[in-house]
Design a protein around this motif. Sequence first.
Motif, short mmCIF file in Angstrom:
data_model
loop_
_atom_site.label_atom_id
_atom_site.label_comp_id
_atom_site.label_asym_id
_atom_site.label_seq_id
_atom_site.Cartn_x
_atom_site.Cartn_y
_atom_site.Cartn_z
N MET A 113 68.34 -5.15 -9.45
CA MET A 113 67.50 -5.70 -10.52
C MET A 113 66.34 -6.52 -9.95
N ILE A 114 66.55 -7.18 -8.82
CA ILE A 114 65.45 -7.91 -8.18
C ILE A 114 64.36 -6.93 -7.77
N SER A 115 64.76 -5.80 -7.17
CA SER A 115 63.77 -4.81 -6.74
C SER A 115 63.05 -4.18 -7.93
N ILE A 116 63.81 -3.83 -8.98
CA ILE A 116 63.18 -3.27 -10.17
C ILE A 116 62.30 -4.31 -10.84
N GLY A 117 62.80 -5.54 -10.90
CA GLY A 117 62.03 -6.62 -11.52
C GLY A 117 60.72 -6.86 -10.81
N ALA A 118 60.72 -6.75 -9.48
CA ALA A 118 59.50 -6.98 -8.71
C ALA A 118 58.55 -5.80 -8.76
N THR A 119 59.06 -4.62 -9.09
CA THR A 119 58.24 -3.41 -9.03
C THR A 119 57.71 -2.99 -10.39
N LEU A 120 58.58 -2.96 -11.38
CA LEU A 120 58.27 -2.40 -12.69
C LEU A 120 57.57 -3.44 -13.56
N GLY A 121 56.27 -3.31 -13.71
CA GLY A 121 55.55 -4.29 -14.50
C GLY A 121 54.07 -3.97 -14.61
#
Length: 494
Positions: A56-64
Amino acid sequence: MLDQGAASPVVPPSGPAARTGSPLLRRKPVEQLVDEGGKGEGGSLRRSLSMWQLTMISIGATLGTGIFVVLGEAVPKAGPAVTISFVIAGLTALFSALSYAELAGSIPVSGSSYSYAYATMGELIAWVCGWCLVLEYGVSVAAVAVGWGEYLNEFLDGTIGVTIPDALSAPPGDGGYFNLPALVVVLLAMVFLLGGAKESARANTIMVAVKIGALLLFCTIGFLGFKSGNYADFMPLGMAGVSAAGASLFFSYIGFDAASTAGEEAKNPQRDLPRAIMLSLIIVTALYVLVAAVAVGARNWKGFEGSEAALAGIMKDVTGQTFWGTLLAAGAVIAIASVVLTVLYGQTRVLFAMSRDGLVPKAFSKVSAKTGTPRVNTIIVSLFCGVLAAAIPLGNLVDATSIGTLFAFGLVNIAVVVLRWTRPDMNRTFRVPLGPLFPVLGFIACVYNMFGLGTATWVVFGIWMAVGLVFYFGYGIRHSRLAKDAPRQISTDA
Protein backbone atom coordinates in the motif's frame (compact mmCIF):
# COMPACT_ATOMS: atom_id res chain seq x y z
CA MET A 1 12.20 -14.98 -9.01
CA LEU A 2 11.14 -15.32 -5.39
CA ASP A 3 12.70 -17.87 -3.08
CA GLN A 4 9.54 -19.20 -1.41
CA GLY A 5 11.51 -21.00 1.25
CA ALA A 6 13.10 -17.84 2.62
CA ALA A 7 10.28 -16.57 4.81
CA SER A 8 12.40 -15.55 7.76
CA PRO A 9 14.98 -12.75 7.73
CA VAL A 10 18.19 -13.73 5.96
CA VAL A 11 21.32 -11.86 6.97
CA PRO A 12 23.92 -11.79 4.20
CA PRO A 13 26.95 -13.91 4.99
CA SER A 14 30.08 -12.30 6.32
CA GLY A 15 32.59 -11.12 3.81
CA PRO A 16 35.61 -8.88 3.48
CA ALA A 17 35.09 -5.19 4.05
CA ALA A 18 34.69 -3.67 0.61
CA ARG A 19 36.91 -0.65 1.20
CA THR A 20 39.45 0.86 -1.18
CA GLY A 21 42.09 3.47 -0.56
CA SER A 22 40.21 6.43 -2.05
CA PRO A 23 37.32 7.93 -0.04
CA LEU A 24 35.51 8.51 -3.33
CA LEU A 25 35.54 4.79 -4.19
CA ARG A 26 35.24 3.33 -0.69
CA ARG A 27 32.30 0.94 -0.49
CA LYS A 28 30.26 0.25 2.63
CA PRO A 29 30.06 -3.50 3.41
CA VAL A 30 26.61 -5.02 3.09
CA GLU A 31 26.95 -6.56 6.55
CA GLN A 32 27.54 -3.13 8.07
CA LEU A 33 24.53 -1.66 6.25
CA VAL A 34 22.27 -4.43 7.56
CA ASP A 35 23.71 -4.28 11.09
CA GLU A 36 23.04 -0.53 11.34
CA GLY A 37 19.43 -0.97 10.21
CA GLY A 38 17.02 1.19 12.18
CA LYS A 39 19.65 2.78 14.39
CA GLY A 40 19.62 6.56 14.62
CA GLU A 41 20.76 9.35 16.91
CA GLY A 42 19.05 8.84 20.28
CA GLY A 43 16.75 5.99 19.24
CA SER A 44 15.77 3.42 16.65
CA LEU A 45 13.06 3.03 14.01
CA ARG A 46 10.39 0.46 14.83
CA ARG A 47 9.69 -2.66 12.77
CA SER A 48 5.92 -2.60 12.43
CA LEU A 49 5.02 -2.81 8.70
CA SER A 50 3.55 -5.93 7.09
CA MET A 51 3.80 -6.98 3.43
CA TRP A 52 0.31 -5.61 2.75
CA GLN A 53 1.19 -2.25 4.29
CA LEU A 54 4.42 -2.11 2.26
CA THR A 55 2.42 -2.77 -0.92
CA MET A 56 0.00 0.00 0.00
CA ILE A 57 2.93 2.36 0.60
CA SER A 58 4.19 1.69 -2.93
CA ILE A 59 0.73 2.06 -4.47
CA GLY A 60 0.08 5.12 -2.35
CA ALA A 61 3.30 6.75 -3.53
CA THR A 62 2.71 5.86 -7.18
CA LEU A 63 -1.01 6.08 -7.94
CA GLY A 64 -2.05 9.71 -7.90
CA THR A 65 -0.95 12.80 -9.78
CA GLY A 66 0.39 10.76 -12.70
CA ILE A 67 -3.10 9.70 -13.75
CA PHE A 68 -5.27 12.38 -12.15
CA VAL A 69 -3.22 15.38 -13.35
CA VAL A 70 -0.25 14.58 -15.63
CA LEU A 71 -2.48 12.68 -18.07
CA GLY A 72 -3.82 16.07 -19.16
CA GLU A 73 -0.28 17.15 -20.10
CA ALA A 74 0.72 13.88 -21.78
CA VAL A 75 -2.23 13.40 -24.14
CA PRO A 76 -1.51 16.57 -26.20
CA LYS A 77 2.00 15.19 -26.80
CA ALA A 78 1.04 11.68 -27.94
CA GLY A 79 -2.64 11.81 -28.86
CA PRO A 80 -4.62 8.56 -28.40
CA ALA A 81 -1.27 6.72 -28.47
CA VAL A 82 -0.76 7.91 -24.89
CA THR A 83 -1.69 4.35 -23.92
CA ILE A 84 1.53 3.21 -25.64
CA SER A 85 3.40 5.94 -23.75
CA PHE A 86 2.13 4.45 -20.49
CA VAL A 87 3.31 1.01 -21.58
CA ILE A 88 6.77 2.35 -22.52
CA ALA A 89 7.09 4.10 -19.18
CA GLY A 90 5.78 0.99 -17.43
CA LEU A 91 8.35 -1.28 -19.10
CA THR A 92 11.10 1.10 -18.05
CA ALA A 93 9.76 0.94 -14.52
CA LEU A 94 9.42 -2.87 -14.68
CA PHE A 95 13.09 -3.51 -15.44
CA SER A 96 14.11 -1.18 -12.64
CA ALA A 97 11.50 -2.69 -10.29
CA LEU A 98 13.04 -6.12 -10.79
CA SER A 99 16.44 -4.72 -9.83
CA TYR A 100 14.95 -2.92 -6.83
CA ALA A 101 13.28 -6.15 -5.70
CA GLU A 102 16.55 -8.09 -5.75
CA LEU A 103 18.49 -5.42 -3.89
CA ALA A 104 15.71 -4.72 -1.40
CA GLY A 105 15.68 -8.40 -0.43
CA SER A 106 19.47 -8.48 -0.12
CA ILE A 107 20.07 -5.09 1.54
CA PRO A 108 16.86 -4.21 3.46
CA VAL A 109 17.72 -0.70 4.64
CA SER A 110 16.11 2.75 4.55
CA GLY A 111 18.50 4.28 2.04
CA SER A 112 16.99 2.56 -1.01
CA SER A 113 19.16 3.01 -4.12
CA TYR A 114 21.54 5.30 -2.21
CA SER A 115 22.51 2.41 0.09
CA TYR A 116 22.66 -0.05 -2.83
CA ALA A 117 25.10 2.25 -4.63
CA TYR A 118 27.18 2.66 -1.44
CA ALA A 119 27.59 -1.12 -1.21
CA THR A 120 28.51 -1.58 -4.87
CA MET A 121 29.97 1.53 -6.51
CA GLY A 122 31.49 3.62 -3.74
CA GLU A 123 30.79 6.75 -1.74
CA LEU A 124 30.87 9.35 -4.52
CA ILE A 125 28.41 7.43 -6.69
CA ALA A 126 26.27 6.78 -3.60
CA TRP A 127 26.19 10.50 -2.88
CA VAL A 128 25.20 11.27 -6.48
CA CYS A 129 22.44 8.67 -6.25
CA GLY A 130 21.26 10.00 -2.89
CA TRP A 131 21.22 13.54 -4.25
CA CYS A 132 19.07 12.32 -7.16
CA LEU A 133 16.71 10.72 -4.65
CA VAL A 134 16.40 14.05 -2.88
CA LEU A 135 15.35 15.48 -6.25
CA GLU A 136 13.03 12.52 -6.94
CA TYR A 137 11.21 12.44 -3.63
CA GLY A 138 11.42 16.04 -2.51
CA VAL A 139 10.45 17.62 -5.80
CA SER A 140 7.78 15.01 -6.58
CA VAL A 141 6.12 15.78 -3.23
CA ALA A 142 5.93 19.39 -4.40
CA ALA A 143 4.66 18.41 -7.86
CA VAL A 144 1.97 16.16 -6.42
CA ALA A 145 0.88 18.87 -3.98
CA VAL A 146 0.43 21.34 -6.86
CA GLY A 147 -1.99 18.95 -8.57
CA TRP A 148 -3.90 18.47 -5.31
CA GLY A 149 -5.02 22.10 -5.37
CA GLU A 150 -6.61 21.66 -8.82
CA TYR A 151 -8.89 18.88 -7.64
CA LEU A 152 -9.59 20.60 -4.35
CA ASN A 153 -11.04 23.52 -6.33
CA GLU A 154 -13.11 21.09 -8.42
CA PHE A 155 -14.50 19.57 -5.23
CA LEU A 156 -15.24 22.93 -3.59
CA ASP A 157 -16.92 24.25 -6.73
CA GLY A 158 -19.15 21.19 -6.99
CA THR A 159 -20.19 21.18 -3.34
CA ILE A 160 -20.42 24.76 -2.08
CA GLY A 161 -19.95 26.71 -5.29
CA VAL A 162 -16.79 28.44 -4.07
CA THR A 163 -13.21 28.08 -5.26
CA ILE A 164 -9.90 29.30 -3.92
CA PRO A 165 -8.80 32.35 -5.98
CA ASP A 166 -5.98 31.81 -8.48
CA ALA A 167 -3.82 34.21 -6.52
CA LEU A 168 -3.79 31.70 -3.62
CA SER A 169 -4.16 28.42 -5.51
CA ALA A 170 -1.53 28.76 -8.24
CA PRO A 171 2.22 29.42 -8.11
CA PRO A 172 4.00 32.36 -9.77
CA GLY A 173 4.06 31.84 -13.52
CA ASP A 174 0.74 29.99 -13.50
CA GLY A 175 -1.44 32.99 -12.75
CA GLY A 176 -1.01 33.15 -8.98
CA TYR A 177 1.24 34.34 -6.22
CA PHE A 178 1.27 31.44 -3.76
CA ASN A 179 -0.24 27.93 -3.94
CA LEU A 180 -1.74 27.71 -0.46
CA PRO A 181 -3.49 24.30 -0.91
CA ALA A 182 -0.17 22.72 -1.93
CA LEU A 183 1.46 23.93 1.27
CA VAL A 184 -1.50 22.77 3.37
CA VAL A 185 -1.50 19.18 2.08
CA VAL A 186 2.24 18.81 2.74
CA LEU A 187 1.81 20.07 6.29
CA LEU A 188 -1.09 17.64 6.84
CA ALA A 189 1.13 14.77 5.67
CA MET A 190 3.81 15.96 8.07
CA VAL A 191 1.38 15.69 10.99
CA PHE A 192 0.57 12.07 10.08
CA LEU A 193 4.24 11.13 9.73
CA LEU A 194 5.14 12.62 13.09
CA GLY A 195 2.61 10.24 14.68
CA GLY A 196 4.57 7.14 13.65
CA ALA A 197 5.14 4.82 10.67
CA LYS A 198 2.44 2.31 11.65
CA GLU A 199 -0.21 4.99 12.11
CA SER A 200 0.74 6.63 8.81
CA ALA A 201 0.57 3.26 7.02
CA ARG A 202 -2.97 2.67 8.31
CA ALA A 203 -4.14 6.06 7.07
CA ASN A 204 -2.46 5.44 3.72
CA THR A 205 -4.17 2.06 3.28
CA ILE A 206 -7.59 3.69 3.66
CA MET A 207 -6.68 6.44 1.18
CA VAL A 208 -5.38 3.90 -1.37
CA ALA A 209 -8.69 2.02 -1.24
CA VAL A 210 -10.54 5.28 -1.91
CA LYS A 211 -8.37 6.24 -4.88
CA ILE A 212 -8.67 2.83 -6.55
CA GLY A 213 -12.44 3.02 -6.10
CA ALA A 214 -12.48 6.51 -7.65
CA LEU A 215 -10.56 5.35 -10.74
CA LEU A 216 -12.78 2.31 -11.23
CA LEU A 217 -15.81 4.61 -10.96
CA PHE A 218 -14.32 6.84 -13.67
CA CYS A 219 -13.78 3.87 -15.98
CA THR A 220 -17.37 2.71 -15.51
CA ILE A 221 -18.91 6.10 -16.29
CA GLY A 222 -16.32 7.16 -18.87
CA PHE A 223 -16.98 4.01 -20.90
CA LEU A 224 -20.58 5.17 -21.40
CA GLY A 225 -19.24 8.12 -23.40
CA PHE A 226 -16.69 6.09 -25.35
CA LYS A 227 -16.44 7.09 -29.05
CA SER A 228 -14.32 4.91 -31.32
CA GLY A 229 -13.79 7.90 -33.64
CA ASN A 230 -11.53 9.45 -31.02
CA TYR A 231 -8.98 6.76 -31.90
CA ALA A 232 -9.13 7.39 -35.66
CA ASP A 233 -5.93 9.45 -35.73
CA PHE A 234 -4.09 7.20 -33.29
CA MET A 235 -0.58 8.66 -33.47
CA PRO A 236 -0.97 12.24 -34.76
CA LEU A 237 2.46 13.43 -33.61
CA GLY A 238 4.36 10.28 -34.54
CA MET A 239 6.67 8.16 -32.42
CA ALA A 240 8.51 11.26 -31.27
CA GLY A 241 5.35 12.43 -29.52
CA VAL A 242 4.84 9.00 -27.96
CA SER A 243 8.41 9.00 -26.66
CA ALA A 244 8.14 12.54 -25.30
CA ALA A 245 4.92 11.65 -23.47
CA GLY A 246 6.47 8.43 -22.19
CA ALA A 247 9.38 10.33 -20.68
CA SER A 248 6.99 12.67 -18.88
CA LEU A 249 4.69 9.83 -17.84
CA PHE A 250 7.56 8.03 -16.16
CA PHE A 251 6.73 10.48 -13.38
CA SER A 252 3.53 8.44 -12.98
CA TYR A 253 5.55 5.39 -11.91
CA ILE A 254 7.71 7.18 -9.39
CA GLY A 255 6.92 5.71 -6.02
CA PHE A 256 6.98 1.94 -6.54
CA ASP A 257 10.41 2.06 -4.90
CA ALA A 258 8.93 3.73 -1.80
CA ALA A 259 8.60 0.34 -0.13
CA SER A 260 12.40 -0.05 -0.31
CA THR A 261 12.79 3.04 1.88
CA ALA A 262 10.83 1.18 4.60
CA GLY A 263 13.44 -1.57 4.84
CA GLU A 264 14.26 -0.74 8.45
CA GLU A 265 10.61 -0.59 9.55
CA ALA A 266 9.34 -3.76 7.84
CA LYS A 267 8.64 -6.84 9.95
CA ASN A 268 10.18 -9.25 7.45
CA PRO A 269 11.99 -7.10 4.87
CA GLN A 270 13.89 -9.82 2.99
CA ARG A 271 10.68 -11.64 2.13
CA ASP A 272 8.14 -8.82 1.97
CA LEU A 273 9.97 -5.98 0.18
CA PRO A 274 10.44 -7.75 -3.20
CA ARG A 275 6.83 -8.93 -3.20
CA ALA A 276 5.46 -5.50 -2.31
CA ILE A 277 7.46 -3.78 -5.05
CA MET A 278 6.38 -6.14 -7.82
CA LEU A 279 2.73 -6.41 -6.75
CA SER A 280 2.32 -2.65 -6.53
CA LEU A 281 3.78 -2.09 -10.01
CA ILE A 282 1.43 -4.66 -11.58
CA ILE A 283 -1.66 -3.10 -9.98
CA VAL A 284 -0.66 0.46 -10.88
CA THR A 285 0.22 -0.30 -14.50
CA ALA A 286 -3.09 -2.08 -15.11
CA LEU A 287 -5.04 0.87 -13.72
CA TYR A 288 -3.04 3.45 -15.71
CA VAL A 289 -3.56 1.77 -19.07
CA LEU A 290 -7.26 1.18 -18.39
CA VAL A 291 -7.94 4.76 -17.28
CA ALA A 292 -5.95 6.30 -20.16
CA ALA A 293 -7.76 4.16 -22.74
CA VAL A 294 -11.19 5.13 -21.40
CA ALA A 295 -10.27 8.83 -21.05
CA VAL A 296 -9.11 9.19 -24.67
CA GLY A 297 -12.14 7.25 -25.86
CA ALA A 298 -14.46 9.63 -24.04
CA ARG A 299 -12.79 12.90 -25.08
CA ASN A 300 -10.97 13.91 -28.27
CA TRP A 301 -7.25 14.15 -27.57
CA LYS A 302 -7.17 17.83 -28.56
CA GLY A 303 -9.55 18.62 -25.70
CA PHE A 304 -6.96 17.69 -23.05
CA GLU A 305 -4.81 20.78 -23.65
CA GLY A 306 -4.48 22.86 -20.49
CA SER A 307 -6.61 20.52 -18.37
CA GLU A 308 -5.03 19.49 -15.06
CA ALA A 309 -8.27 17.97 -13.74
CA ALA A 310 -9.15 16.10 -16.94
CA LEU A 311 -10.85 13.07 -15.40
CA ALA A 312 -13.37 15.13 -13.44
CA GLY A 313 -14.12 17.17 -16.59
CA ILE A 314 -14.73 14.01 -18.63
CA MET A 315 -17.21 12.70 -16.08
CA LYS A 316 -19.11 16.00 -16.25
CA ASP A 317 -19.16 15.85 -20.07
CA VAL A 318 -20.38 12.25 -20.18
CA THR A 319 -23.14 12.55 -17.59
CA GLY A 320 -24.09 16.19 -18.08
CA GLN A 321 -24.09 16.50 -14.31
CA THR A 322 -21.63 17.98 -11.87
CA PHE A 323 -22.25 15.33 -9.18
CA TRP A 324 -20.06 12.59 -10.66
CA GLY A 325 -17.20 14.96 -11.45
CA THR A 326 -17.40 16.31 -7.92
CA LEU A 327 -17.34 12.78 -6.51
CA LEU A 328 -14.25 11.95 -8.56
CA ALA A 329 -12.62 15.19 -7.45
CA ALA A 330 -13.22 14.15 -3.83
CA GLY A 331 -11.52 10.83 -4.55
CA ALA A 332 -8.63 12.62 -6.24
CA VAL A 333 -8.18 14.92 -3.25
CA ILE A 334 -7.76 11.87 -1.02
CA ALA A 335 -5.69 9.99 -3.62
CA ILE A 336 -3.16 12.74 -4.16
CA ALA A 337 -2.90 13.37 -0.42
CA SER A 338 -1.80 9.75 0.03
CA VAL A 339 0.95 10.26 -2.56
CA VAL A 340 2.21 13.27 -0.65
CA LEU A 341 2.19 11.24 2.57
CA THR A 342 4.08 8.22 1.24
CA VAL A 343 6.60 10.06 -0.93
CA LEU A 344 7.37 12.45 1.91
CA TYR A 345 7.93 9.37 4.06
CA GLY A 346 10.43 8.02 1.52
CA GLN A 347 12.31 11.31 1.38
CA THR A 348 12.79 11.43 5.15
CA ARG A 349 14.07 7.83 5.27
CA VAL A 350 16.64 8.40 2.52
CA LEU A 351 17.98 11.45 4.34
CA PHE A 352 17.95 9.41 7.56
CA ALA A 353 20.32 6.87 5.98
CA MET A 354 22.57 9.56 4.48
CA SER A 355 22.75 11.34 7.83
CA ARG A 356 23.67 8.13 9.65
CA ASP A 357 26.57 7.78 7.23
CA GLY A 358 27.68 11.33 8.02
CA LEU A 359 27.09 12.71 4.52
CA VAL A 360 24.38 15.14 5.69
CA PRO A 361 23.99 16.75 9.14
CA LYS A 362 23.16 14.59 12.19
CA ALA A 363 19.81 16.31 12.71
CA PHE A 364 18.33 14.15 9.93
CA SER A 365 19.08 10.88 11.81
CA LYS A 366 17.78 11.91 15.24
CA VAL A 367 14.94 9.59 16.27
CA SER A 368 12.21 10.39 18.76
CA ALA A 369 12.16 7.82 21.58
CA LYS A 370 8.41 8.37 21.93
CA THR A 371 7.24 7.83 18.35
CA GLY A 372 10.22 6.07 16.76
CA THR A 373 10.28 8.64 13.94
CA PRO A 374 12.94 11.12 12.75
CA ARG A 375 10.98 14.18 13.90
CA VAL A 376 13.45 16.97 13.04
CA ASN A 377 14.08 15.38 9.64
CA THR A 378 10.34 15.21 8.93
CA ILE A 379 9.72 18.83 9.88
CA ILE A 380 12.63 20.20 7.84
CA VAL A 381 11.77 18.19 4.73
CA SER A 382 8.06 19.02 4.98
CA LEU A 383 8.64 22.75 5.23
CA PHE A 384 11.07 22.69 2.30
CA CYS A 385 8.73 20.67 0.08
CA GLY A 386 5.71 22.75 1.09
CA VAL A 387 7.35 26.04 0.15
CA LEU A 388 8.63 24.51 -3.12
CA ALA A 389 5.12 23.32 -3.99
CA ALA A 390 3.67 26.76 -3.29
CA ALA A 391 6.14 28.58 -5.52
CA ILE A 392 6.95 26.38 -8.58
CA PRO A 393 4.63 25.44 -11.53
CA LEU A 394 3.67 21.76 -11.94
CA GLY A 395 5.19 21.15 -15.40
CA ASN A 396 8.69 22.23 -14.34
CA LEU A 397 8.52 20.01 -11.26
CA VAL A 398 7.36 16.91 -13.17
CA ASP A 399 10.23 16.88 -15.67
CA ALA A 400 12.85 17.68 -13.00
CA THR A 401 11.57 14.77 -10.92
CA SER A 402 11.59 12.39 -13.88
CA ILE A 403 15.21 12.99 -14.82
CA GLY A 404 16.43 12.56 -11.24
CA THR A 405 14.49 9.35 -10.86
CA LEU A 406 15.66 7.89 -14.17
CA PHE A 407 19.27 8.57 -13.20
CA ALA A 408 18.83 6.85 -9.81
CA PHE A 409 17.02 3.90 -11.39
CA GLY A 410 19.82 3.49 -13.92
CA LEU A 411 22.33 3.21 -11.08
CA VAL A 412 20.19 0.57 -9.35
CA ASN A 413 20.29 -1.59 -12.48
CA ILE A 414 24.07 -1.30 -12.55
CA ALA A 415 24.26 -2.10 -8.82
CA VAL A 416 22.55 -5.47 -9.36
CA VAL A 417 25.18 -6.54 -11.89
CA VAL A 418 28.06 -5.29 -9.73
CA LEU A 419 26.79 -7.00 -6.56
CA ARG A 420 26.29 -10.30 -8.36
CA TRP A 421 29.88 -10.09 -9.55
CA THR A 422 31.45 -9.00 -6.27
CA ARG A 423 29.22 -10.97 -3.88
CA PRO A 424 27.92 -14.09 -5.67
CA ASP A 425 27.78 -15.87 -2.29
CA MET A 426 24.98 -13.69 -0.86
CA ASN A 427 21.60 -15.18 -0.06
CA ARG A 428 19.02 -13.48 -2.28
CA THR A 429 15.29 -13.84 -1.60
CA PHE A 430 14.56 -12.53 -5.12
CA ARG A 431 16.65 -12.70 -8.27
CA VAL A 432 16.14 -10.72 -11.48
CA PRO A 433 15.30 -13.22 -14.25
CA LEU A 434 17.75 -13.81 -17.12
CA GLY A 435 20.84 -12.77 -15.17
CA PRO A 436 22.35 -9.45 -16.25
CA LEU A 437 20.15 -9.03 -19.35
CA PHE A 438 17.16 -7.38 -17.66
CA PRO A 439 19.26 -4.98 -15.54
CA VAL A 440 21.14 -3.94 -18.70
CA LEU A 441 17.85 -3.40 -20.53
CA GLY A 442 16.61 -1.42 -17.55
CA PHE A 443 19.67 0.82 -17.69
CA ILE A 444 19.26 1.37 -21.45
CA ALA A 445 15.55 2.18 -21.01
CA CYS A 446 16.37 4.77 -18.34
CA VAL A 447 18.96 6.46 -20.56
CA TYR A 448 16.52 6.43 -23.51
CA ASN A 449 13.80 8.14 -21.47
CA MET A 450 16.26 10.68 -20.06
CA PHE A 451 17.13 11.84 -23.56
CA GLY A 452 13.43 12.27 -24.29
CA LEU A 453 13.33 15.18 -21.83
CA GLY A 454 13.89 18.76 -22.89
CA THR A 455 17.06 20.85 -22.83
CA ALA A 456 15.78 23.03 -19.99
CA THR A 457 15.28 19.94 -17.82
CA TRP A 458 18.86 18.84 -18.49
CA VAL A 459 20.13 22.29 -17.55
CA VAL A 460 18.22 22.18 -14.25
CA PHE A 461 19.54 18.67 -13.62
CA GLY A 462 23.12 19.78 -14.32
CA ILE A 463 22.80 22.68 -11.90
CA TRP A 464 21.28 20.41 -9.26
CA MET A 465 24.12 17.91 -9.57
CA ALA A 466 26.73 20.68 -9.42
CA VAL A 467 25.20 21.99 -6.19
CA GLY A 468 25.21 18.46 -4.81
CA LEU A 469 28.89 17.92 -5.60
CA VAL A 470 29.78 21.23 -3.96
CA PHE A 471 27.94 20.11 -0.82
CA TYR A 472 29.63 16.70 -0.87
CA PHE A 473 33.16 18.03 -1.25
CA GLY A 474 32.46 20.85 1.18
CA TYR A 475 30.75 18.77 3.88
CA GLY A 476 30.06 15.10 3.13
CA ILE A 477 33.57 13.88 2.37
CA ARG A 478 34.91 15.45 5.58
CA HIS A 479 32.16 14.03 7.83
CA SER A 480 31.80 10.58 6.26
CA ARG A 481 31.65 7.94 8.99
CA LEU A 482 33.10 5.34 6.66
CA ALA A 483 36.12 7.56 5.95
CA LYS A 484 36.62 8.16 9.69
CA ASP A 485 36.32 4.45 10.48
CA ALA A 486 38.83 3.43 7.81
CA PRO A 487 42.01 4.08 9.88
CA ARG A 488 40.60 2.11 12.80
CA GLN A 489 39.59 -0.72 10.48
CA ILE A 490 43.07 -0.85 8.97
CA SER A 491 44.59 -0.91 12.47
CA THR A 492 42.26 -3.73 13.55
CA ASP A 493 42.97 -5.76 10.44
CA ALA A 494 46.70 -5.33 10.99
